[in-house]
Design a protein around this motif. Sequence first.
Motif, PDB file in Angstrom:
ATOM      1  N   LEU A 138       0.830  -1.207   0.000  1.00 60.27           N
ATOM      2  CA  LEU A 138       0.000   0.000   0.000  1.00 60.27           C
ATOM      3  C   LEU A 138       0.865   1.258   0.000  1.00 60.27           C
ATOM      4  O   LEU A 138       0.546   2.242  -0.671  1.00 60.27           O
ATOM      5  N   VAL A 139       1.949   1.233   0.755  1.00 64.25           N
ATOM      6  CA  VAL A 139       2.875   2.374   0.737  1.00 64.25           C
ATOM      7  C   VAL A 139       3.460   2.545  -0.662  1.00 64.25           C
ATOM      8  O   VAL A 139       3.486   3.651  -1.226  1.00 64.25           O
ATOM      9  N   LYS A 140       3.905   1.456  -1.233  1.00 61.09           N
ATOM     10  CA  LYS A 140       4.501   1.503  -2.574  1.00 61.09           C
ATOM     11  C   LYS A 140       3.499   2.000  -3.609  1.00 61.09           C
ATOM     12  O   LYS A 140       3.844   2.747  -4.537  1.00 61.09           O
ATOM     13  N   ASP A 141       2.236   1.600  -3.446  1.00 64.52           N
ATOM     14  CA  ASP A 141       1.189   1.966  -4.408  1.00 64.52           C
ATOM     15  C   ASP A 141       0.625   3.365  -4.193  1.00 64.52           C
ATOM     16  O   ASP A 141      -0.232   3.812  -4.959  1.00 64.52           O
ATOM     17  N   GLY A 142       1.058   4.044  -3.115  1.00 65.36           N
ATOM     18  CA  GLY A 142       0.600   5.396  -2.876  1.00 65.36           C
ATOM     19  C   GLY A 142      -0.757   5.505  -2.215  1.00 65.36           C
ATOM     20  O   GLY A 142      -1.444   6.523  -2.357  1.00 65.36           O
ATOM     21  N   PHE A 143      -1.152   4.486  -1.466  1.00 62.18           N
ATOM     22  CA  PHE A 143      -2.439   4.558  -0.762  1.00 62.18           C
ATOM     23  C   PHE A 143      -2.453   5.725   0.216  1.00 62.18           C
ATOM     24  O   PHE A 143      -1.498   5.947   0.969  1.00 62.18           O
ATOM     25  N   THR A 144      -3.521   6.477   0.208  1.00 60.58           N
ATOM     26  CA  THR A 144      -3.776   7.485   1.231  1.00 60.58           C
ATOM     27  C   THR A 144      -5.213   7.303   1.673  1.00 60.58           C
ATOM     28  O   THR A 144      -6.114   7.154   0.849  1.00 60.58           O
ATOM     29  N   GLY A 145      -5.430   7.278   2.945  1.00 59.06           N
ATOM     30  CA  GLY A 145      -6.788   7.079   3.427  1.00 59.06           C
ATOM     31  C   GLY A 145      -6.780   6.737   4.892  1.00 59.06           C
ATOM     32  O   GLY A 145      -5.776   6.897   5.596  1.00 59.06           O
ATOM     33  N   PHE A 146      -7.928   6.244   5.346  1.00 56.77           N
ATOM     34  CA  PHE A 146      -8.086   5.903   6.752  1.00 56.77           C
ATOM     35  C   PHE A 146      -7.620   4.483   7.037  1.00 56.77           C
ATOM     36  O   PHE A 146      -7.815   3.570   6.235  1.00 56.77           O
ATOM     37  N   ALA A 147      -7.013   4.317   8.206  1.00 58.28           N
ATOM     38  CA  ALA A 147      -6.704   3.007   8.753  1.00 58.28           C
ATOM     39  C   ALA A 147      -7.419   2.940  10.102  1.00 58.28           C
ATOM     40  O   ALA A 147      -7.086   3.685  11.023  1.00 58.28           O
ATOM     41  N   SER A 148      -8.413   2.087  10.190  1.00 64.58           N
ATOM     42  CA  SER A 148      -9.297   2.071  11.355  1.00 64.58           C
ATOM     43  C   SER A 148      -9.094   0.810  12.183  1.00 64.58           C
ATOM     44  O   SER A 148      -9.268  -0.311  11.697  1.00 64.58           O
ATOM     45  N   LEU A 149      -8.718   0.989  13.433  1.00 69.30           N
ATOM     46  CA  LEU A 149      -8.479  -0.127  14.345  1.00 69.30           C
ATOM     47  C   LEU A 149      -9.799  -0.765  14.769  1.00 69.30           C
ATOM     48  O   LEU A 149     -10.703  -0.096  15.257  1.00 69.30           O
TER      49      LEU A 149
END
Length: 278
Positions: free
Chosen positions: A229-240
């Motif tokens: 996801l970092v490599k692919d440029g994901f930006t968004g929410f990460a919800s625990l």
Amino acid sequence: MQAQWTLSGFGDEIDPDPSVQAAVLAAYDARHVEVRSAWGVNVVDMDDEVLGRVKRALDARSATASAVASPIGKSQVSQPVEYEVERLRRLVRVADALGTRYVRIFSYYREADQTPEAVRDAVLERMGRLAETAAAEGLVLLHENEKDIYGDTPARVLDLVSTVDSPALRVAWDSANFVQVGVRPFDEGYAILRPYIEYLQVKDAYLDTGAVVPAGEGDGQLRETLAALVKDGFTGFASLEPHLAASPSEPNREGPESFGRAARAFAALAAEAGAVLV
């Protein structure tokens, strides 16, 4: 530049009171709450009075909602199409009041003697109607993969989102839920679903027992997934969504201590992958 993901969490796994939810999340540098229930009232049942109290509680802690964690689609596919469409319409004012455009949904249960193939057309009809309703209201539906619903495996999640083919229907990726249906998430699902992933729900699980554990401790391939996801440029929410509670009477109640354990585990994994949680 490092990837930046916005940290959130299912507040009702901490405490029934949104004030406590927001305070505990803030202790882990999270300024967002995924709102599923407050004082025992589910979002789909919140009247204006309860909704106003939730909003004031979050505002007092300078917190906002990342998503409305609805139960839409956690119903039998034999229900009329309009059943969940009407419930979604009731959630429009909830999303508006909380200032989020995201609403989590599911893709219907079937009878024990029915195969996924037998209910596919009925599920797709209902999901299409939900997406149409969401699009008209400016909402984005986040489909959570979960065991026992139609969209439990990567292939069936792909079938849903690609067939409905609407920007109002995206994927909330849950590694633990994939593990619980015998899937190795990164190996079997990441590549085909990446174009649709909009939101992360963070938990892990063991393949042999299905038991939920903190991120990185199970078989959910979170290290590989987060790095990709970092490599692919994901930006968004990460919800625990820790699901670590030991009490059978309150299976979704973690309390601050267990929630903190889950938060620390995920923060370490995210940093290892090269993501900054904000």
